[in-house]
Design an enzyme around this catalytic site. Structure first.
Site, PDB file in Angstrom:
ATOM      1  N   LYS A 263      66.918  72.776 -29.595  1.00 53.11           N
ATOM      2  CA  LYS A 263      67.201  73.813 -30.587  1.00 53.11           C
ATOM      3  C   LYS A 263      67.434  73.023 -31.989  1.00 53.11           C
ATOM      4  O   LYS A 263      67.988  71.891 -32.032  1.00 53.11           O
ATOM      5  CB  LYS A 263      68.443  74.519 -30.362  1.00 53.11           C
ATOM      6  CG  LYS A 263      68.422  75.463 -29.182  1.00 53.11           C
ATOM      7  CD  LYS A 263      69.747  76.229 -29.112  1.00 53.11           C
ATOM      8  CE  LYS A 263      69.707  77.130 -27.834  1.00 53.11           C
ATOM      9  NZ  LYS A 263      68.604  78.283 -28.159  1.00 53.11           N
ATOM     10  N   ARG A 337      68.093  82.172 -17.790  1.00 57.03           N
ATOM     11  CA  ARG A 337      67.367  82.842 -16.520  1.00 57.03           C
ATOM     12  C   ARG A 337      66.742  82.090 -15.183  1.00 57.03           C
ATOM     13  O   ARG A 337      66.957  82.615 -13.904  1.00 57.03           O
ATOM     14  CB  ARG A 337      65.862  83.379 -17.065  1.00 57.03           C
ATOM     15  CG  ARG A 337      64.992  82.530 -17.578  1.00 57.03           C
ATOM     16  CD  ARG A 337      63.731  83.030 -18.363  1.00 57.03           C
ATOM     17  NE  ARG A 337      64.268  83.472 -19.934  1.00 57.03           N
ATOM     18  CZ  ARG A 337      63.587  83.855 -20.779  1.00 57.03           C
ATOM     19  NH1 ARG A 337      62.213  84.306 -20.367  1.00 57.03           N
ATOM     20  NH2 ARG A 337      63.868  84.086 -21.915  1.00 57.03           N
TER      21      ARG A 337
END
Ligand code: BES
Ligand code: MG
Ligand code: ZN
Length: 481
Positions: A263, A337
């Site tokens: 990120k 996820r």
């Protein structure tokens, strides 16, 4: 070190706001007496009526305040009038917000003792008063040498049992907020496991080896880049004759650097909050023994960090989840996820009727709903609607996002059963459809995306910046009603 307050605590239980139920709040000596005023109406207090209403024309518009010193002529040193808006428009949420605003004022004025004398409101709302007061008094000052001021005692004449119910919810939220506000250096997977063990439930912690044996290979792949060992947490609350059995799963990324798909610095800054789902589950589980609902509840957390390192999982890797389905890693930053895939498979192998996951899952959900609503999706209309109603009753906003099968199209892979990411567009729904691949069809499932609501950049309503305890009130309400 197995006492909850030794593991994590900022404020010990005995340092929390003490709420005393008394008959005569008006004659109680205190720093501030809080009275309500409906728009244009008299209050229950003669002094407030004389000065606020008659002389200064204070109009009682919602969430406006009027402060009145009493110069030793009244048991309270000051009277704070809080506007509640039009009497016919009053709601639980407005009362919570107004109580919070009043308590924040009291904190600003360094009041130690306050009394609330509300009249003309439904006394069933007593739990909202204690909840709102405690939410507003919350501070995360563990690391400050100089502690923030907080209100020591609140006097009220409202119903004791209801006041206590609100206190329990606020205490659950406080645990959640503390955990999510803690830096990642402190709130590690191991620490979450310690907190889980301290709750006095039937709890099992699985380490890396045991997770390997259970086939939780998708989850373990995410954990590989970190020095911190993954901990798979399973807590169980079981009443004698449960009316139903549910599992609640919290995304437990103690830090999300993005992994090899790193990120940018500005997005990484708050990623200690990526275990807010896990913190929510711990908060909820922490109160079940006291609230004693007739529902069996499994609390599940696949705790780990998403880091870069020599063994970190890579874009292009193919992982096999517990149910045998294969996942091509398209982006290592869509890690939540991947961990939830295994947690959902694990939960679906328990004897349960419903599974609800709570996760800071997608930036896309945050783009769609901002910080004012959590996204909700699922495979069962009734469950989703019941949760939306529970949220509405609790002062949270849940908004349903679509689960059209087409959203799975962009997740199709040439070489595996699916990819973990696809198109940027509709990202929250695509994540939902990804999760759906790991839920057994006969189990009702809902997914709550709290990416935008769990952690605030700036104060909002009753909350200071930082963790809000998103999901806690709703799930407690859902489980106990
Ligand atoms: N933890 C983030 C989602 C998130 C974003 C939570 C902002 C709270 C605030 C999640 O793991 C993530 O990085 N998602 C990516 C997915 C993308 C790579 C498809 C995102 O939303 O950008
Ligand atoms: Mg990520
Ligand atoms: Zn994440």
């Amino acid at each position: 070190m197995n006492n909850l307050h030794d593991i994590i605590f900022i404020k010990r239980k005995d340092e929390n706001m003490d709420i005393k139920v008394i008959n005569d709040v008006k004659s109680q000596e205190c720093d501030i007496l809080i009275v309500n005023m409906f728009e244009g109406k008299q209050t229950s207090n003669d002094i407030a009526n004389e000065y606020a209403l008659n002389q200064d024309k204070f109009d009682g518009k919602f969430n406006t305040t009027y402060l009145l010193p009493t110069y030793g002529k009244f048991p309270a040193r000051k009277i704070l009038v809080i506007g509640l808006g039009k009497e016919e428009d009053i709601t639980k949420n407005k009362i919570r917000e107004a109580v919070a605003k009043s308590v924040k004022k009291a904190v600003e004025m360094k009041a130690k003792t306050i009394a609330i004398d509300f009249s003309g409101i439904n006394f069933d709302y007593a739990d909202i008063v204690s909840e709102g007061a405690m939410i507003a008094d919350y501070a995360f000052d563990k690391y400050k040498t100089e502690k923030k001021h907080h209100v020591e005692t609140l006097y009220t004449n409202l119903d004791k049992a209801r006041i206590e119910k609100g206190q329990k919810r606020a205490e659950a939220m406080e645990l959640t907020r503390n955990l999510a506000n803690e830096p990642a250096q402190y709130a590690t997977p191991d620490r979450l496991a310690e907190v889980a063990k301290s709750l006095g439930l039937d709890t099992k912690i699985y380490d890396r080896k045991e997770c390997e044996k259970m086939g939780l290979n998708a989850y373990l792949a995410v954990a590989r880049g970190s020095i911190h060992e993954p901990k798979f947490i399973h807590m169980k609350y079981s009443p004698k004759n449960p009316t139903k059995k549910i599992a609640i799963i919290g995304k437990g990324l103690c830090f999300d650097s993005g992994g090899m798909d790193l990120k940018p610095a500005s997005s990484m800054l708050t990623m200690r909050d990526d275990m807010s789902g896990a913190a929510c589950v711990l908060g909820v589980m922490s109160k079940l023994k006291e609230l004693n609902p007739n529902v069996e509840v499994h609390g599940i957390i696949a705790a780990c960090e998403n880091m870069i390192g020599p063994d970190a999982y890579k874009p292009g890797d193919i992982l096999t989840a517990k149910n045998g389905k294969t996942i091509e890693i398209d982006n290592t930053d869509a890690e939540g996820r991947v961990t939830l895939a295994d947690a959902l498979c694990y939960a679906c192998e328990l004897d349960i009727d419903e599974v609800i996951d709570v996760a800071t899952l997608t930036g896309a959900c945050m783009v769609a709903l901002g910080s004012h609503a959590s996204g909700i999706m699922g495979n069962n209309k009734d469950l989703v609607n019941n949760l939306i109603n529970s949220a509405n009753e609790s002062g949270e906003n849940f908004w349903e996002l679509p689960m059209f099968e087409e959203y799975f199209d962009s997740l199709k892979s040439e070489i595996a059963d699916m990819k973990n990411t696809g198109s940027r567009w509709g990202g929250a729904s695509a994540a939902g459809l990804f999760l759906k691949q790991f839920v057994k069809k006969d189990i009702k499932w809902a997914h709550i995306d709290i990416a935008g609501t769990a952690f605030l950049e700036k104060p909002q309503k009753e909350f200071i910046a930082g963790s809000t305890g998103a999901g806690v009130r709703t799930l407690l309400n859902y489980i106990t009603k």
